[in-house]
Design an enzyme around this catalytic site. Sequence first.
Site, PDB file in Angstrom:
ATOM      1  N   HIS A   1       0.734  -1.241  -0.077  1.00 18.84           N
ATOM      2  CA  HIS A   1       0.081   0.185   0.026  1.00 18.84           C
ATOM      3  C   HIS A   1       0.918   1.157  -0.087  1.00 18.84           C
ATOM      4  O   HIS A   1       2.140   1.390   0.351  1.00 18.84           O
ATOM      5  CB  HIS A   1      -0.926   0.013   1.253  1.00 18.84           C
ATOM      6  CG  HIS A   1      -2.324  -0.853   1.189  1.00 18.84           C
ATOM      7  ND1 HIS A   1      -2.035  -2.217   1.665  1.00 18.84           N
ATOM      8  CD2 HIS A   1      -3.365  -0.560   0.476  1.00 18.84           C
ATOM      9  CE1 HIS A   1      -3.423  -2.715   1.422  1.00 18.84           C
ATOM     10  NE2 HIS A   1      -4.097  -1.743   0.825  1.00 18.84           N
TER      11      HIS A   1
ATOM     12  N   LYS B   1      -0.668   4.777   4.608  1.00 18.24           N
ATOM     13  CA  LYS B   1      -1.262   3.905   5.436  1.00 18.24           C
ATOM     14  C   LYS B   1      -0.853   3.821   6.811  1.00 18.24           C
ATOM     15  O   LYS B   1       0.490   3.327   6.875  1.00 18.24           O
ATOM     16  CB  LYS B   1      -1.461   2.581   4.526  1.00 18.24           C
ATOM     17  CG  LYS B   1      -2.435   1.666   5.441  1.00 18.24           C
ATOM     18  CD  LYS B   1      -2.911   0.299   4.306  1.00 18.24           C
ATOM     19  CE  LYS B   1      -3.913  -0.541   4.669  1.00 18.24           C
ATOM     20  NZ  LYS B   1      -5.006   0.006   5.167  1.00 18.24           N
TER      21      LYS B   1
END
Length: 273
Positions: free
Chosen positions: A161, A165
Site C-alpha cells: 500500500h 497507510k
Amino acid sequence: MTTAASTPHRIAVAGATGRMGHMLIEAVRAADDCQLAGALDRADSPTLGQDAGAFAGWASGVVVTADLAAGLASAQCLIDFTRPEATLAHLAACRTAKVGMVIGTTGFSDAQKAQIAAAAQDIPIVLAPNMSVGVNVTMKLLELAAKALASGYDIEIIEAHHRHKVDAPSGTALQMGEVIAQAQGTRLADRAVYERYGHTGERKEGSIGFATVRGGDIVGEHTVLFAGTGERIEIAHKSTSRAGYAQGSLRAVRFLASKNSGLYDMFDVLNLR
C-alpha cells in the site's frame, strides 16, 4: 431504511475532503440513483463551510461540516472510510439518527468490532475491510483454494500500500487470512506469523505468513501464495485506483436500502455466501 425504487439513495460521506472522500463524492455524483446528502470532516479541517463538491468544480449544495447531527440530518446512509475512533463517534450518531452505515475503515480492535455489532441491532451496517467487488470475488476464490489445498501447501500473504497507510497488515490481508483459516477449519490467531527476523528456524507447518510493503502511491495490492512441492499457485488482486472501492460502497448502500437493522459484509451484498 426502506425506500421506493425511484427515490435516490441519500448518502453522507465521512472524511469528505480526503482522497477516498473525494472519490466517493464523485461516485455519488455520477450515479443516477444516488444523491449527496451530507459531508463530514474533522473539526480542524480548513474546508468546513465550503461546498463538498468544490474540489471538482461542482456545486453540490452540501457544505462540509463537523456537526454530526447536521451532516446526517438528510441522510439515509453514511459511508465511512476514516479511522476507528472517528468511525465509532459516527456510529453513535448514526445509531441515534437511525442512519445506516457502510464502513470501510480498518484497524478495529475486537472490542470496537463488538460496539459495531451492538449498534447493528438498531441500524443496518455493512462492515468490510475492502469494498472492492473484485477483492471480494478474490476472497471467494481463496476460500475454494484453501479447501482444496488444505495440506502440502505453505501459505503466504503479501500486501502493498501507499506510504500514508497507518495499519499493517492491511485489513484486507487479514481478512484473506481469516477466510483461508476458516475454510480449513482453523483460527487465524493460531496460525499467523506477522514478522520474521534473524535466525527464525524452519517454517512452522500450517502457519500463514504475512509480508507488508509500504511506499509511494500504491493503491492496494494483495497476493496469496500457495507454495507446494514442484508448484505454486498465486491468487492476486491489484487496485489501480480507489474507484473500485467507491463503486462497491454504492452497491452496499443499495443493499442496505431494504434493511432496517443487521450486520452484513460484502459477501452478503454480492450474494457470495
